[in-house]
Design a protein around this motif. Structure first.
Motif, PDB file in Angstrom:
ATOM      1  N   SER A 183      87.334 -71.116 -28.845  1.00 31.15           N
ATOM      2  CA  SER A 183      86.831 -71.890 -27.813  1.00 31.15           C
ATOM      3  C   SER A 183      85.734 -71.056 -26.930  1.00 31.15           C
ATOM      4  N   PRO A 184      84.730 -71.817 -26.321  1.00 31.42           N
ATOM      5  CA  PRO A 184      83.700 -71.100 -25.853  1.00 31.42           C
ATOM      6  C   PRO A 184      83.951 -70.022 -25.026  1.00 31.42           C
ATOM      7  N   LEU A 185      83.123 -69.040 -25.159  1.00 32.74           N
ATOM      8  CA  LEU A 185      83.150 -67.634 -24.356  1.00 32.74           C
ATOM      9  C   LEU A 185      82.960 -67.745 -22.999  1.00 32.74           C
ATOM     10  N   VAL A 186      83.348 -67.048 -22.221  1.00 32.51           N
ATOM     11  CA  VAL A 186      83.231 -67.083 -20.634  1.00 32.51           C
ATOM     12  C   VAL A 186      82.260 -65.747 -20.246  1.00 32.51           C
ATOM     13  N   ARG A 187      81.326 -65.987 -19.596  1.00 32.23           N
ATOM     14  CA  ARG A 187      80.158 -64.935 -19.262  1.00 32.23           C
ATOM     15  C   ARG A 187      80.574 -64.433 -17.943  1.00 32.23           C
ATOM     16  N   GLY A 188      80.313 -62.892 -17.877  1.00 32.06           N
ATOM     17  CA  GLY A 188      80.348 -62.234 -16.600  1.00 32.06           C
ATOM     18  C   GLY A 188      79.278 -61.002 -16.671  1.00 32.06           C
ATOM     19  N   ARG A 189      79.652 -60.152 -15.790  1.00 29.26           N
ATOM     20  CA  ARG A 189      79.021 -58.956 -15.833  1.00 29.26           C
ATOM     21  C   ARG A 189      79.884 -57.527 -15.684  1.00 29.26           C
ATOM     22  N   THR A 216      83.273 -58.905 -13.851  1.00 32.08           N
ATOM     23  CA  THR A 216      83.380 -59.827 -12.906  1.00 32.08           C
ATOM     24  C   THR A 216      82.718 -61.160 -13.449  1.00 32.08           C
ATOM     25  N   LEU A 217      83.460 -62.134 -13.753  1.00 29.02           N
ATOM     26  CA  LEU A 217      83.111 -63.358 -14.279  1.00 29.02           C
ATOM     27  C   LEU A 217      82.148 -64.091 -13.281  1.00 29.02           C
ATOM     28  N   ASP A 218      81.268 -65.141 -13.981  1.00 32.70           N
ATOM     29  CA  ASP A 218      80.394 -65.639 -13.236  1.00 32.70           C
ATOM     30  C   ASP A 218      81.058 -66.781 -12.062  1.00 32.70           C
ATOM     31  N   SER A 278      86.243 -64.021 -24.823  1.00 30.82           N
ATOM     32  CA  SER A 278      87.083 -64.993 -25.346  1.00 30.82           C
ATOM     33  C   SER A 278      88.368 -64.846 -24.423  1.00 30.82           C
ATOM     34  N   VAL A 279      89.022 -66.072 -24.271  1.00 31.81           N
ATOM     35  CA  VAL A 279      90.165 -66.070 -23.446  1.00 31.81           C
ATOM     36  C   VAL A 279      91.469 -66.576 -24.189  1.00 31.81           C
ATOM     37  N   TRP A 292      87.039 -58.869 -24.776  1.00 35.97           N
ATOM     38  CA  TRP A 292      85.311 -58.659 -24.637  1.00 35.97           C
ATOM     39  C   TRP A 292      84.814 -58.834 -26.175  1.00 35.97           C
ATOM     40  N   GLU A 293      83.871 -59.666 -26.333  1.00 34.55           N
ATOM     41  CA  GLU A 293      83.091 -60.177 -27.622  1.00 34.55           C
ATOM     42  C   GLU A 293      81.832 -59.722 -27.870  1.00 34.55           C
TER      43      GLU A 293
END
Length: 237
Positions: free
Chosen positions: A5-11, A24-26, A54-55, A67-68
């Motif tokens: 599934s699409p990855l989620v972005r953060g810092r 910290t996710l967007d 990834s989740v 973490w990918e």
């Protein structure tokens, strides 16, 4: 290799205990993610760096996020870097099956994680009635301290030295042995060894080469949707 599934972005907030990272996710949510990398991740664990996770939907997972990818910039523009060391074997196996690695083409069968040597497992064993056996060891590469130059290793690797010794033994037994360095970053134009980090590994590599072990290096194309083999790069011995 496609992500499920699409990855989620953060810092990135911080990496700690080697296997954990706070992000910290967007969306503003702060999560703890598994960090599937035992190396130092030199230059890639900077607070504030953009990362992709990834989740997992598994109810048994302690940490749903993994973490990918991380964004890095050595002055030539940002690039995505893959930090998950569990992916290279699958990426290479898919590339071999698709005929994208000419050096490893035209074998009748491919098996993964086959026992060999002194209580070890070879990442990929290629078998063919005419060509014989080819033992392929894969190392994940993500270290780069100079724009365009990928390096290995990023920390001392006793296990890596052992693998080189066992590959040399396979050559002595009459088989083919190949060391494949998979660079999980698209900005690499060449590959070399970080002798200042682990001189023993570099010495073992040269001994293995002298014994007949082959070495090749390939870069990857990376996105939040997939990671795939891209192109070969020269190795600076």
């Amino acid at each position: 290799m496609q992500f499920p599934s699409p990855l989620v972005r953060g810092r990135l907030v911080r990496r700690y205990k080697r296997f954990l990272a706070d992000v910290t996710l967007d969306s503003g949510e702060v999560v703890t993610a598994a960090c599937p990398n035992t190396g130092s991740m030199l230059g890639l664990a900077t607070t504030g760096a953009a990362v992709w996770l990834s989740v997992s939907q598994s109810p048994t997972r302690k940490y749903a996020h993994t973490w990918e990818l991380v964004e890095a910039d050595l002055g030539a523009g940002p690039t995505l870097v893959g930090i998950n060391t569990s992916h290279p074997n699958r990426i290479v196996a898919e590339a071999i099956a698709a005929g994208h690695i000419p050096e490893l083409a035209d074998y009748a069968a491919l098996r993964r994680e086959v026992r060999y040597g002194l209580a070890s497992r070879i990442d990929i064993l290629l078998e063919d009635p005419a060509k014989g056996l080819a033992y392929v060891e894969i190392k994940n590469v993500h270290l780069s301290r100079t724009a365009g130059l990928a390096e290995f290793p990023d920390s001392v690797t006793e296990r890596g030295v052992k693998h080189l010794t066992e590959l040399a033994a396979m050559v002595a037994a009459g088989h083919r042995a190949v060391m494949l360095y998979l660079i999980q970053r698209a900005d690499a134009e060449r590959f070399t060894f970080a002798e200042d980090i682990d001189p023993r590994y570099v010495a073992a590599f040269h001994s293995a080469r002298a014994a007949g072990v082959e070495a090749i290096a390939y870069t990857c194309a990376l996105s939040p949707e997939e990671i795939s083999l891209a192109r070969p790069v020269p190795i600076r011995f």
